[in-house]
Design a protein around this motif. Structure first.
Motif, mmCIF file in Angstrom:
data_model
loop_
_atom_site.group_PDB
_atom_site.id
_atom_site.type_symbol
_atom_site.label_atom_id
_atom_site.label_comp_id
_atom_site.label_asym_id
_atom_site.label_seq_id
_atom_site.Cartn_x
_atom_site.Cartn_y
_atom_site.Cartn_z
ATOM 1 N N CYS A 60 -1.902 4.040 7.870
ATOM 2 C CA CYS A 60 -1.165 4.040 6.573
ATOM 3 C C CYS A 60 -1.855 2.846 5.807
ATOM 4 O O CYS A 60 -2.835 2.108 5.100
ATOM 5 C CB CYS A 60 0.375 3.930 6.263
ATOM 6 N N GLN A 61 -1.761 2.038 6.553
ATOM 7 C CA GLN A 61 -2.204 -0.003 6.585
ATOM 8 C C GLN A 61 -3.928 0.004 6.039
ATOM 9 O O GLN A 61 -3.902 -0.916 4.653
ATOM 10 C CB GLN A 61 -1.956 -0.964 7.322
ATOM 11 N N LEU A 64 -4.659 2.159 2.804
ATOM 12 C CA LEU A 64 -4.313 1.349 1.465
ATOM 13 C C LEU A 64 -4.762 0.548 1.121
ATOM 14 O O LEU A 64 -5.003 0.559 0.035
ATOM 15 C CB LEU A 64 -2.545 0.999 1.975
ATOM 16 N N ALA A 71 1.024 -1.422 -1.012
ATOM 17 C CA ALA A 71 1.861 -0.603 -0.206
ATOM 18 C C ALA A 71 3.503 -0.420 -1.532
ATOM 19 O O ALA A 71 4.077 0.604 -1.939
ATOM 20 C CB ALA A 71 2.740 -0.725 1.436
ATOM 21 N N LEU A 99 6.770 -0.655 6.707
ATOM 22 C CA LEU A 99 6.028 -0.823 5.824
ATOM 23 C C LEU A 99 6.328 -1.849 4.435
ATOM 24 O O LEU A 99 5.895 -2.241 3.547
ATOM 25 C CB LEU A 99 5.083 -0.048 4.699
ATOM 26 N N LEU A 101 8.468 -0.712 2.222
ATOM 27 C CA LEU A 101 8.986 -0.368 1.198
ATOM 28 C C LEU A 101 10.273 0.226 1.079
ATOM 29 O O LEU A 101 10.587 0.170 1.385
ATOM 30 C CB LEU A 101 8.550 1.370 1.685
ATOM 31 N N LEU A 136 1.342 8.896 -0.064
ATOM 32 C CA LEU A 136 0.835 7.877 1.520
ATOM 33 C C LEU A 136 1.487 9.226 2.706
ATOM 34 O O LEU A 136 2.729 9.448 2.406
ATOM 35 C CB LEU A 136 0.971 6.686 1.445
#
Ligand code: UT7
Length: 328
Positions: A60-61, A64, A71, A99, A101, A136
């Protein structure tokens, strides 16, 4: 109606590698048989301290970063997995926290190896309706912990990994967007590929360990036939829906389960072998992660370019299947 586009991709395969020669020491198999029947040369295996959300986090990082999106802009997080961190809470909630979030919806999606296509489809609908602009999605699996290394029919096939896409709302004049997604399920064929224990049907007990029902069990030949049948059929659906001839497709990115399955699907459409993204030799079957990992690797090595038309197709336990046609 809005459209979604793939803003960035990322992937991660654990450092530890399990070679065919390593498997020769565990079961009655050999490198030549595995290469000829599957195309697989190696698989990546998560380290003991790694859990599924750790693999997902790295993918994911990277996605992004590739998308140039912070994020904090993500409005929805979907994790496609059948080998999550634990039964509850979802791996998506764990990942959301990792993350950094807050206050966004996050959920796991269970469709086995088709999970990423299902997630892409769900995310696409949310962007189409205008509910979210940035989503995402990640396919992540540590499947080796659910594989019996005494069963030569399954242990040669699977590996761990994670791959992610950032989907954003496309500008009105953007030529690159997700054109259509297609999903299927055939529950009547579910017994062909199962992981029996750990749910309400067979809760964990001493019997589970004795009968080894905590591991995947598969009728390989039947799965093979159904994989070719359903992936070909869902590809047809995508091409027909968009009135696109197979020769207009730049790349086919199929679920990476077996080189022979991928070649059979490509043959069905007259796709030359060179137009099939295949990295199965490098990682084996990583379930929901195969498509985003293969896609991202092809972006990294320059095969997949912006503006190209890409056909994705998956198949998995359920039985589930799906496809997506997109301009990247
Ligand atoms: O995401 C979806 C997940 N699953 C899949 O995609 C798997 C789909 N299926 C396959 O990829 C293939 O069916 C396998 C790779 C699992 C098996 O290949 P196959 O060409 O279908 O082999 P088979 O099952 O027809 O077996 C042929 C022979 C058998 O021996 P006999 O009966 O001919 O003496 C098997 O016992 O190969 C034997 N065999 C092996 N030999 C060496 C089965 N597994 C192995 C092995 N090493 N690992």
């Amino acid at each position: 109606m809005y459209r979604s586009r793939v803003a960035g991709t990322g992937s991660y395969l654990p450092e530890k590698v399990l070679l065919n020669s390593d498997l020769e020491k565990l079961v009655d198999t050999n490198d030549q048989w595995i290469r000829e029947r599957t195309g697989i040369e190696r698989r990546h295996i998560a380290a003991d301290h790694q859990i599924t959300s750790d693999l997902a986090l790295i993918a994911c990082q990277k996605a992004l970063q590739a998308a140039g999106i912070a994020a904090e802009q993500v409005e929805l997080l979907i994790v496609a997995t059948v080998t999550g961190d634990q039964v509850m809470p979802s791996t998506a909630c764990v990942l959301q926290n990792k993350l950094g979030l807050k206050n966004i919806p996050a959920f796991d999606l269970s469709a086995a190896c088709s999970g990423f296509i299902y997630s892409l489809s769900v995310a696409d609908q949310f962007i189409k309706t205008g509910q979210y602009k940035t989503i995402l999605i990640v396919g992540a699996e540590i499947i080796h912990r659910f594989v019996n290394y005494e069963d030569r029919e399954t242990c040669i096939l699977f590996g761990d990994g994670a791959g992610a896409f950032v989907l954003t709302r496309a500008e009105e004049n953007d030529a690159n967007y997700v054109m259509s997604t297609h999903m299927r399920a055939e529950g009547a064929l579910g017994e062909l590929f199962v992981l029996p224990a750990g749910g309400s049907k067979i809760p964990f007990s001493q019997d589970v360990l004795e009968n080894k029902t905590q591991f995947v069990k598969m009728k390989g030949r039947e799965i093979f036939k159904n994989a070719v049948r359903t992936m070909s059929s869902t590809c047809h659906e995508a091409l027909e829906k968009n009135q696109i001839a197979p020769e207009k497709v730049d790349w086919l990115v199929p679920h990476q389960a077996n080189m022979r399955i991928m070649e059979a699907v490509a043959d069905h459409f007259g796709f030359p072998k060179e137009k099939v993204i295949s990295v199965v030799h490098e990682m084996g079957n990583t379930s929901a992660a195969t498509i985003p990992v293969a896609f991202d690797m092809a972006v990294q090595d320059g095969r997949i370019q912006r503006g190209q038309t890409i056909l994705l197709t998956a198949f998995g336990a359920g039985l589930t299947a799906g496809s997506a046609l997109l301009r990247y």
